[in-house]
Design an enzyme around this catalytic site. Structure first.
Site, PDB file in Angstrom:
ATOM      1  N   ASP A 169       0.873  -1.158   0.000  1.00  0.00           N
ATOM      2  CA  ASP A 169       0.000   0.000   0.000  1.00  0.00           C
ATOM      3  C   ASP A 169       0.919   1.220   0.000  1.00  0.00           C
ATOM      4  O   ASP A 169       2.132   1.112   0.229  1.00  0.00           O
ATOM      5  CB  ASP A 169      -0.895  -0.041   1.239  1.00  0.00           C
ATOM      6  N   ASP A 209      -0.170   5.125   0.975  1.00  0.00           N
ATOM      7  CA  ASP A 209      -0.389   6.172   1.975  1.00  0.00           C
ATOM      8  C   ASP A 209      -0.393   5.603   3.385  1.00  0.00           C
ATOM      9  O   ASP A 209      -1.103   4.643   3.690  1.00  0.00           O
ATOM     10  CB  ASP A 209      -1.709   6.885   1.697  1.00  0.00           C
ATOM     11  N   ASP A 265      -1.199  -0.300   6.172  1.00  0.00           N
ATOM     12  CA  ASP A 265      -1.498   0.333   7.455  1.00  0.00           C
ATOM     13  C   ASP A 265      -2.963   0.232   7.834  1.00  0.00           C
ATOM     14  O   ASP A 265      -3.328   0.515   8.975  1.00  0.00           O
ATOM     15  CB  ASP A 265      -1.152   1.821   7.389  1.00  0.00           C
TER      16      ASP A 265
END
Length: 224
Positions: free
Chosen positions: A8, A10, A184
């Site tokens: 991922d 961001d 995250d």
């Protein structure tokens, strides 16, 4: 390549949300109306954090904003954004993690819910060839139309787009001995749950709890 490494973007490889910060940058340089734009941008960001964001609605807002600018002006704004916002946010440990998988010979890709126009230069800065993001529509002159092509690359959509990408490469998902995914967000639980090596990276509180329950490793890249 016997292993697959997916990232991922961001809050995983970057300590910021590149899409949200792009909006803040447009406000700061006076390219959009602050009151109207920031209100909607903040509302969508809160929905994302709560896991209730309608990805199509948000992407139409984001892509519609991009489509307001002639392509040359948009490219100039984005080059400045990369210099002023993205470059200072890049951390050595994140670069090193990507490079570690590349040097091991893994097939590496960034897969993000943010639109491809925003994130393609960031993937290139990380030295990652393969990059999956929500795909904007362009007209014949290369101008963004403000519309989304296909389905969003968020939640279960990341699995759909990952399989399509791997099929184009002639490397189906089950052909890899090991598959890693670093994220995250609890929004990425669908993809985290099917790889052999999920890693909760700078995890949200919800994902951190889930990772402990599942015995998944946790990684923090931005503590230095």
């Amino acid at each position: 390549m016997t292993n697959l490494a997916l990232f991922d973007l961001d809050h995983t490889l970057l300590p910021i949300d590149s899409d949200y910060e792009w909006g803040e940058f447009l406000v700061r340089v006076g390219a959009v109306d602050e009151t109207a734009f920031r209100g909607r941008n903040d509302a969508f960001f809160a929905q994302y954090q709560a896991g209730v964001l309608d990805p199509v609605e948000y992407l139409e807002f984001a892509l519609g904003t991009l489509a307001r600018f002639p392509r040359a002006e948009l490219d100039a704004l984005y080059a400045r954004y990369m210099r002023e916002v993205i470059e200072p946010a890049i951390r050595p440990r994140a670069l090193a993690l990507v490079r570690e998988h590349q040097e091991a010979g893994d097939l590496v890709a960034i897969i993000t819910a943010t639109n491809y126009h925003i994130t393609a230069p960031i993937a290139a800065r990380f030295g990652v060839e393969h990059h999956i993001g929500a795909m904007p529509e362009y007209d014949g002159a290369g101008q963004l139309t403000g519309r989304l092509l296909g389905t969003p690359t968020s939640g279960p959509g990341k699995i759909t787009h990952m399989h399509a990408w791997l099929e184009r490469l002639g490397r189906p998902f089950d052909s890899f001995e090991r598959s890693h995914f670093y994220s995250d967000s609890h929004n990425d639980l669908p993809l985290l749950s099917i790889v052999t090596h999920p890693v909760a990276t700078n995890p949200s509180a919800v994902l951190a709890t889930h990772a402990r329950e599942q015995g998944w490793p946790t990684l923090h890249l931005f503590n230095d």
